[in-house]
Design a protein around this motif. Structure first.
Motif, PDB file in Angstrom:
ATOM      1  N   ILE A 367      -1.467 -12.216 -60.220  1.00 55.78           N
ATOM      2  CA  ILE A 367      -0.917 -12.332 -59.055  1.00 55.78           C
ATOM      3  C   ILE A 367      -1.679 -11.589 -57.704  1.00 55.78           C
ATOM      4  N   VAL A 368      -2.469 -10.607 -58.046  1.00 57.06           N
ATOM      5  CA  VAL A 368      -3.031  -9.879 -57.071  1.00 57.06           C
ATOM      6  C   VAL A 368      -4.372 -10.891 -56.904  1.00 57.06           C
ATOM      7  N   GLU A 369      -4.731 -11.820 -57.633  1.00 53.95           N
ATOM      8  CA  GLU A 369      -6.105 -12.571 -57.401  1.00 53.95           C
ATOM      9  C   GLU A 369      -5.494 -13.602 -56.428  1.00 53.95           C
ATOM     10  N   VAL A 370      -4.373 -14.243 -56.824  1.00 51.75           N
ATOM     11  CA  VAL A 370      -3.816 -15.464 -55.980  1.00 51.75           C
ATOM     12  C   VAL A 370      -3.446 -15.084 -54.625  1.00 51.75           C
ATOM     13  N   ILE A 371      -2.650 -13.559 -54.413  1.00 52.25           N
ATOM     14  CA  ILE A 371      -2.649 -13.245 -53.018  1.00 52.25           C
ATOM     15  C   ILE A 371      -3.879 -12.907 -52.411  1.00 52.25           C
ATOM     16  N   SER A 372      -4.964 -12.533 -52.999  1.00 55.91           N
ATOM     17  CA  SER A 372      -6.126 -12.054 -52.316  1.00 55.91           C
ATOM     18  C   SER A 372      -6.823 -13.260 -52.016  1.00 55.91           C
ATOM     19  N   THR A 373      -6.747 -14.427 -52.687  1.00 53.35           N
ATOM     20  CA  THR A 373      -7.330 -15.829 -52.087  1.00 53.35           C
ATOM     21  C   THR A 373      -6.514 -15.933 -50.615  1.00 53.35           C
ATOM     22  N   ALA A 374      -5.353 -15.956 -50.621  1.00 51.33           N
ATOM     23  CA  ALA A 374      -4.585 -16.545 -49.726  1.00 51.33           C
ATOM     24  C   ALA A 374      -4.988 -15.526 -48.559  1.00 51.33           C
ATOM     25  N   THR A 375      -5.047 -14.212 -48.734  1.00 49.14           N
ATOM     26  CA  THR A 375      -5.196 -13.099 -47.746  1.00 49.14           C
ATOM     27  C   THR A 375      -6.808 -13.280 -47.125  1.00 49.14           C
TER      28      THR A 375
END
Length: 408
Positions: A367-375
């Protein structure tokens, strides 16, 4: 008559500097009509009506064209014609350069002024750009509270190209404005998409491929612990101080002070991965994780630093995402005490007794990876927006001084 070799061919020296031969130096008072707003008491204000009744705060609701307001009027009082350039008369709004174009006929309050261009001499769009370039505070007086009135506007001089060139300058810069606006809208969409994704992923309404294990309800006391590091005080050492912005705005470097400049000697080092909570501001969302570039900087005694009890059970970056959710905001509020929201104090023990639903560590990491990509996507879009704004400012400087000419 001697020829000044410092003046390029086709240019001339004026009170405003060297400008093209075809340009003229004009007083604003000779090319615009000036109108002041009137007191609200002269109007019958209502929710709907013929004329938007514009106040200074309404200028926050648009970028360039003012066509709406919170209140309306049908009265036959002073009406500002569409195409007029409107701005505040006084205060901080002048420093913020809150200039707008009336997209339709409006009425406005006594804290506002309007200048209506004589369009046979000056183009509305060009004058708008010109005033933005000059900035209002240059036109206003220099008192502690900046003010603008007729005595400042009438004598103020600007360089005015021929009307056709004005329109071409406005057209070229309008292309940049369109690109900037488009990029700003993209950033808004990306931010909304990221927010929606966070809401779904952190509530288990959306599960990422490959994850189906149930989430565990855990008390914060089971996964977090407070850390208190010591500091050997030195009056001559320069301490880098960090703070946390409200509304989950993140940790930032506030200032650097020598030990002897700091009254309360209760600083502590914060390291990368510490989750900071402002005891006095957490009800406003002041919490966040210390990033690598701020590791080792100091926090005051008004902050609590938490770390994961076991990094194999809790990814602190996941917890940082969770801290941006409405439920976390509510939990920090009910864990604070005080009679006024601006004076509430956080009770760590009360907070630690509350709980959250926690996914397995592998799912947290994903989840952290996915949100980091969006950020990262948002950050790249913001960088592009800043480049566009920088390029426009450079081009505007060239065009409005005549250093760069456009064929017309």
């Amino acid at each position: 008559m001697t020829h000044d070799t410092n003046i390029p061919q086709g240019y001339k020296a004026t009170a405003l500097g060297i400008i093209p031969q075809e340009w003229e130096v004009m007083r604003l008072g000779d090319i615009v009509s000036i109108t002041s707003g009137e007191s609200p008491s002269l109007y019958h204000l209502k929710a709907e009506g013929k004329y938007p009744y514009v106040k200074v705060e309404d200028l926050n609701n648009c970028e360039k064209y003012q066509e709406s307001s919170r209140e309306y009027s049908d009265d036959n009082n002073t009406t500002i014609k569409a195409g007029s350039i409107i701005f505040p008369k006084r205060g901080a709004s002048i420093l913020n350069n809150k200039v707008r174009i009336a997209a339709k006929d409006i009425q406005m309050d006594s804290n506002m002024m309007a200048i209506t261009p004589h369009t046979a001499i000056v183009d509305t769009e060009f004058l708008y750009i010109r005033i933005l370039h000059e900035r209002l505070y240059r036109i206003a007086d220099t008192s502690s509270i900046p003010q603008i009135n007729n005595k400042h506007i009438i004598p103020y001089k600007i360089a005015v190209p021929p009307l056709a060139e004005q329109r071409k300058i406005a057209e070229v810069l309008g292309v940049w404005d369109e690109a900037i606006e488009k990029q700003a809208r993209l950033i808004e969409k990306l931010a909304l998409r990221k927010r929606a994704l966070m809401q779904r992923l952190l509530s288990a309404k959306l599960r990422l491929p490959g994850f189906s294990s149930p989430w565990q309800k855990v008390n914060y006391s089971d996964i977090l612990k407070e850390v208190r590091r010591t500091l050997t005080w030195d009056e001559n050492e320069l301490y880098d101080l960090i703070s946390v912005r409200r509304r989950s705005g993140g940790v930032f470097h506030r200032e650097s002070l020598y030990g002897h400049e700091i009254k309360t000697k209760t600083l502590r080092p914060a390291l990368e991965g510490d989750f900071l909570i402002s005891k006095m501001q957490i009800v406003h969302g002041a919490s966040g994780v210390v990033p690598k570039q701020l590791s080792g900087m100091k926090i005051s005694g008004s902050y609590i630093a938490l770390i994961a009890k076991d990094p194999k059970e809790l990814n602190i970056s996941y917890f940082n995402l969770w801290s941006q959710m409405p439920l976390f905001y509510h939990q920090t509020f009910v864990s604070s005490y005080g009679v006024h929201i601006e004076k509430m104090t956080f009770d760590l023990d009360a907070f630690m007794s509350l709980s959250m639903n926690l996914p397995p560590i592998e799912e947290q990491n994903r989840i952290v990876e996915v949100i980091s990509t969006a950020t990262n996507e948002i950050e790249l879009a913001k960088e592009k927006l800043e480049r566009l704004r920088r390029q426009k400012r450079g081009l505007m400087q060239q065009l409005l001084t005549g250093k760069k000419r456009i064929k017309y």
